[in-house]
Design an enzyme around this catalytic site. Structure first.
Site, short mmCIF file in Angstrom:
data_model
loop_
_atom_site.label_atom_id
_atom_site.label_comp_id
_atom_site.label_asym_id
_atom_site.label_seq_id
_atom_site.Cartn_x
_atom_site.Cartn_y
_atom_site.Cartn_z
N LYS A 17 42.32 -39.04 10.44
CA LYS A 17 42.45 -37.66 10.97
C LYS A 17 40.92 -36.75 10.52
O LYS A 17 41.23 -36.50 9.32
CB LYS A 17 43.82 -37.21 10.47
N GLU A 32 40.43 -37.37 -3.13
CA GLU A 32 38.99 -37.04 -3.67
C GLU A 32 38.93 -35.41 -3.40
O GLU A 32 38.88 -34.94 -2.19
CB GLU A 32 37.83 -37.61 -2.93
N CYS A 49 31.48 -31.01 -2.98
CA CYS A 49 32.54 -30.98 -3.91
C CYS A 49 31.64 -31.23 -5.16
O CYS A 49 32.32 -30.77 -6.36
CB CYS A 49 33.46 -32.18 -3.65
N GLU A 83 36.45 -22.92 -7.38
CA GLU A 83 35.42 -23.55 -6.66
C GLU A 83 35.12 -22.53 -5.61
O GLU A 83 36.03 -22.09 -4.70
CB GLU A 83 35.81 -24.83 -5.95
P1 NAD Z 1 40.75 -28.98 3.52
O1 NAD Z 1 41.94 -29.63 2.14
O2 NAD Z 1 41.31 -27.80 4.04
O3 NAD Z 1 40.99 -30.03 4.36
C1 NAD Z 1 40.63 -31.24 4.50
C2 NAD Z 1 41.36 -32.27 5.53
O4 NAD Z 1 42.79 -32.16 5.16
C3 NAD Z 1 41.14 -31.76 6.92
O5 NAD Z 1 40.98 -32.83 7.82
C4 NAD Z 1 42.34 -30.92 7.33
O6 NAD Z 1 42.88 -30.81 8.57
C5 NAD Z 1 43.62 -31.62 6.45
N1 NAD Z 1 44.72 -31.17 5.97
C6 NAD Z 1 44.96 -29.56 5.98
N2 NAD Z 1 46.08 -29.35 5.56
C7 NAD Z 1 46.57 -30.60 5.53
C8 NAD Z 1 48.32 -30.93 5.09
N3 NAD Z 1 48.81 -30.02 5.00
N4 NAD Z 1 48.37 -32.20 5.20
C9 NAD Z 1 47.60 -33.25 5.55
N5 NAD Z 1 46.32 -32.86 5.88
C10 NAD Z 1 45.93 -31.65 5.89
O7 NAD Z 1 39.46 -29.11 2.90
P2 NAD Z 1 38.03 -28.58 3.63
O8 NAD Z 1 38.13 -27.17 3.63
O9 NAD Z 1 37.91 -29.47 5.08
O10 NAD Z 1 36.85 -29.08 2.63
C11 NAD Z 1 36.68 -28.59 1.51
C12 NAD Z 1 37.31 -29.18 0.30
O11 NAD Z 1 36.95 -30.64 0.32
C13 NAD Z 1 36.70 -28.52 -0.93
O12 NAD Z 1 37.53 -28.14 -1.83
C14 NAD Z 1 35.61 -29.68 -1.38
O13 NAD Z 1 35.64 -29.64 -2.95
C15 NAD Z 1 36.39 -30.74 -1.25
N6 NAD Z 1 35.69 -32.08 -1.01
C16 NAD Z 1 35.92 -33.13 -1.89
C17 NAD Z 1 35.27 -34.31 -1.96
C18 NAD Z 1 35.21 -35.27 -2.97
O14 NAD Z 1 34.68 -36.45 -2.57
N7 NAD Z 1 35.78 -35.08 -4.05
C19 NAD Z 1 34.15 -34.30 -0.94
C20 NAD Z 1 34.16 -33.19 -0.12
C21 NAD Z 1 34.96 -32.11 -0.08
#
Ligand code: NAD
Length: 485
Positions: A174, A249, A283, A383
């Site tokens: 997804k 992550e 991140c 963040e």
């Molecule tokens: P997000 O958490 O909003 O979304 C990530 C994914 O989760 C998307 O596909 C989203 O549709 C899905 N999602 C949202 N609500 C959900 C739910 N209730 N249940 C299941 N899935 C759901 O994150 P984002 O805004 O897309 O990305 C930015 C964030 O990701 C930042 O906090 C960043 O630090 C983190 N990030 C972490 C890493 C790492 O490797 N640690 C790498 C990249 C980004």
């Protein structure tokens, strides 16, 4: 009626076929440079998710029995198929996401590279070991759900998928709904690889619809999620009902410690890159810059000299280092943090509110550096996910270490200093999954992941592979073996 200039994405990928989703919601996606709607994506729903999970479950029966040689062959086919369209992948990522050219190139290279990396890993990995009287077999868990963010769509998809397939699992992916055009082209590549139907399925939809269904569905054995800490917690809570394994992550607020003896002409340009990488939407960005109190004035002067390296603009231009933020919401969020920094009394050294001069539209943010930031300020704790760096000062190394660890996160750390032994000492004390000394490094086989609220588990290399495997001990009444039969 849709405009002919707007790209329509009406298909998801289930059981080896591009199919029209059952879901009927259509979402507009906006180009971050022009602020125009450029894509309309029809989103999948729970029914689509259930179909994808059923396809992956059916495929698992034979896929989980494949030999190492067969999996290596599939990974090679996937690699070749992604590499074959690298130029198109770059163009779509640049247009949809706004990543700067150098960043986009790196992401696309890593996307195909992940398959080769995983082949190497498989070649070296022993799925059978002998422990005492037991034969220990590392077995796949079943169908895995992979949920990914928008900030490096291709890389997250291929890396997670490569590892899960190497382990013998089938997957339901997804991706972020904000990356629909990137997902479409990478899906076409992966389809061209010619794997058996159902081994991987890709369902673009909302997180609280498709992601939530993956989280609750009893036929999903494990979830590997990359995204925000907030959503990671929701997934972890939901996953426990069916005791799904999770790799999470999550976010970060990584410290970058500049030691007393650091060469600022090197350390500060590096710090600016580390703090604003991927338009600040990374991140692992080192967004808390910890500097010795006694060198603050020198640091400020060097930041002012080096800030020009962070050229902002249309990522299609080759000299641009920072492109726009991904959405208007993200732009506003970052603006709010900049206002909050000022309101809480931090001193604005560079940047600030609004767009950089000469950029009248687009979600462009000025690279912003705050000094005189104190540890309790919001900009030192949360963040921001934009090109905003907070400079804090310390008196001695022990205080620097305490400040570095004064965070709920623990994803990454950075140290700069000429005395390598001292830098290594500081690195050893930083509570984070990875610490880089005097540079940024590409280490695709070293474990990646966070301590504390930056996540659970590790990706990459053997640690990453084993996160998709369950050890099974088999014991009989024959003499203990110490090697393979
Ligand atoms: P997000 O958490 O909003 O979304 C990530 C994914 O989760 C998307 O596909 C989203 O549709 C899905 N999602 C949202 N609500 C959900 C739910 N209730 N249940 C299941 N899935 C759901 O994150 P984002 O805004 O897309 O990305 C930015 C964030 O990701 C930042 O906090 C960043 O630090 C983190 N990030 C972490 C890493 C790492 O490797 N640690 C790498 C990249 C980004």
């Amino acid at each position: 009626m849709s405009s002919p200039t707007i790209k329509q994405i009406n298909q998801i990928y289930i059981n080896g076929q591009f199919v029209t989703p059952h879901g009927s919601e259509v979402m507009d996606l906006i180009n971050p440079v022009t602020e125009q709607v450029v894509t309309q994506v029809r989103l999948a729903d729970e029914v689509d998710t259930q179909r994808a999970i059923a396809a992956a479950k059916a495929a698992y029966v034979s896929y989980s029995q494949t030999s190492k040689a067969q999996r290596i062959q599939y990974l090679q086919q996937l690699h070749d198929a992604v590499l074959a369209r690298a130029d198109e992948l770059e163009a779509v990522m640049l247009a949809e996401y706004g990543g700067a050219g150098w960043m986009v190139k790196g992401t696309v290279a890593r996307a195909s590279g992940a398959f080769l990396q995983t082949i190497k890993l498989l070649q070296e990995y022993d799925f059978v070991r002998y422990v005492g009287q037991a034969k220990v077999v590392m077995e796949p868990m079943g169908v895995v759900g992979l949920i990914t963010p928008w900030n490096a769509n291709y890389g997250f998809i291929t890396n997670k998928m490569a590892t899960a397939l190497a382990a013998g699992s089938t997957v339901v992916i997804k991706p972020s709904e904000l990356s629909a055009a990137q997902t479409q082209i990478i899906t076409e590549c992966l389809h061209d690889a010619g794997l058996p139907p159902g081994v991987f399925n890709i369902v673009t939809g909302r997180g609280d619809v498709v992601g939530a269904e993956i989280t609750r569905h009893p036929d999903i054995a494990k979830i590997s999620f990359t995204g925000s800490t907030l959503v990671g917690k929701t997934i972890a809570r939901g996953a426990v009902d069916t005791m799904k394994r999770v790799t999470l992550e999550l976010g970060g607020k990584s410290p970058n410690v500049i030691l007393q003896d650091a060469d600022l002409e090197k350390a500060i340009p590096l710090a600016l890159t580390i703090g604003t990488i991927n338009n600040g939407q990374a991140c692992l960005a080192g967004t808390r810059l910890l500097v010795p109190q006694s060198r603050l004035e020198e640091v400020k002067a060097q930041i002012k000299r080096s800030i020009g390296q962070l050229t902002v603009g249309d990522p299609a231009k080759s000299d641009v280092f920072i492109g726009p933020l991904v959405t208007a919401k993200q732009y506003q969020r970052v603006q709010n943090y900049i206002r909050q920094g000022i309101a809480e009394g931090a001193e604005l050294l560079c940047g600030g509110e609004g767009r950089p001069e000469g950029l009248e539209s687009g979600y462009f943010v000025k690279p912003t550096v705050f000094v005189n930031v104190t540890p309790e300020m919001t900009i030192a704790r949360e963040e921001i996910f934009g090109p905003v760096i907070s400079v804090l000062t310390y008196k001695d190394v022990e205080e620097a270490i305490a400040m570095a660890n004064d965070t709920v996160y623990g994803l990454h750390g950075y140290v700069s200093g000429q005395d390598l032994e001292k830098a290594r000492y500081v690195a050893s004390k930083i509570v984070a999954g990875r610490v880089f000394i005097n540079g940024m490094y590409d280490v695709p086989d070293a474990p990646f992941g966070g301590f504390k609220q930056s996540g659970i588990g590790r990706e990459l290399g053997t640690y990453g592979l084993e996160a998709y495997l369950e050890p099974k001990s088999i014991v009989d009444d024959q003499p203990v073996k110490t090697s393979h039969p």
